[in-house]
Design an enzyme around this catalytic site. Sequence first.
Site, PDB file in Angstrom:
ATOM      1  N   CYS A 125       0.864  -1.174   0.000  1.00 58.52           N
ATOM      2  CA  CYS A 125       0.000   0.000   0.000  1.00 58.52           C
ATOM      3  C   CYS A 125       0.899   1.222   0.000  1.00 58.52           C
ATOM      4  O   CYS A 125       1.528   1.540   1.017  1.00 58.52           O
ATOM      5  CB  CYS A 125      -0.907  -0.008   1.229  1.00 58.52           C
ATOM      6  SG  CYS A 125      -1.939   1.453   1.380  1.00 58.52           S
TER       7      CYS A 125
ATOM      8  N   CYS B 143      -4.928   5.718  -4.455  1.00 58.08           N
ATOM      9  CA  CYS B 143      -4.265   4.455  -4.136  1.00 58.08           C
ATOM     10  C   CYS B 143      -2.823   4.605  -4.577  1.00 58.08           C
ATOM     11  O   CYS B 143      -2.552   4.821  -5.763  1.00 58.08           O
ATOM     12  CB  CYS B 143      -4.951   3.292  -4.855  1.00 58.08           C
ATOM     13  SG  CYS B 143      -4.068   1.714  -4.733  1.00 58.08           S
TER      14      CYS B 143
END
Length: 322
Positions: free
Chosen positions: A77, A226
């Site tokens: 992430c 993201c």
Amino acid sequence: MKIDILKCHGSGNDFIIIDEMDGQYDFTEEERVVLSNELAGRDKIIGSDGILFIQKSEHADARMRMFNTDGSEAEMCGNGLRCVARYVAERLGKEKLNIETMKADLEVAHVEELFEGILTYEVAIEPVSLSTQTIPLVSEQKDHINQLIKGLPSHLKFTALSVPNPHIVTVVDEVKADEVKDVGEQANSLTDILPNGVNVSFVKNLGEGRIFVQTFERGVGLTNACGTAMSASSLVSCMLGLTQFNEKILVLNPGGMVECVVKNDDHGQYFIRLRGNATYEYEASVEFDFSSPESAEIFDQTIFDDEIALYDKLATAAKTMI
């Protein structure tokens, strides 16, 4: 039990940090799923795109584990890694460190401000692969670059890659959030083609080294941003000639903006650096009972008003560039 949390975000992609480095918590894997469901879900007591568990590492400065709101664990992430980078750097008093993730130990560093007053961190996004087997994307081809994917709209061509979590990226004239959501849901229903699910990004070329990206994140849904998707989209934009390798790419998104630099070598390997904010929203404690998770309560909350206000300025500036 009492759980101390830190609410933070990278480019509007928000997370809950739980620090396990001192061993004060001893969560089972099942309890991590419960926490992700009951604290991070948008309709729950805190609400976020997931939980970042920071743990001790045997060979790096710290270990990051990221759980989505559905309880699944992500390989990586990028936005979350920036937040973890800041937290661990400040905790250990370091400017540069290594953070262990599921697939690799990654370099992170405190760097010059992306926007006035915004604490900025750079993280390595690795390993990068275009192999359909790595993603995985069921195909007879070794890679899938700017091509149709069976089961998805025929007017969209996708490039598939892992960074290291799976992504498919399409370039469009206009990004429509409803279409991103619909195609994202379709892609994640194609379990015979994309057995591990996939993050789906739509990219608009803005010219002069700028792109706009919106992403449907596997396990979460439509997100403000993201980090790995913006990194993957930057690489695809370089491959398709929209932007340049070895030059800064300004990536705008619904949550703000980041910078990416994509490099390649003579062996066909790609290296991505993602640079952006790591903003703290508030710290608090949560009273949590695993036998009655719906009864969780927040107390001793401290809000970081100045950081929130500074990031609002960045987000406003980013909107004028789209």
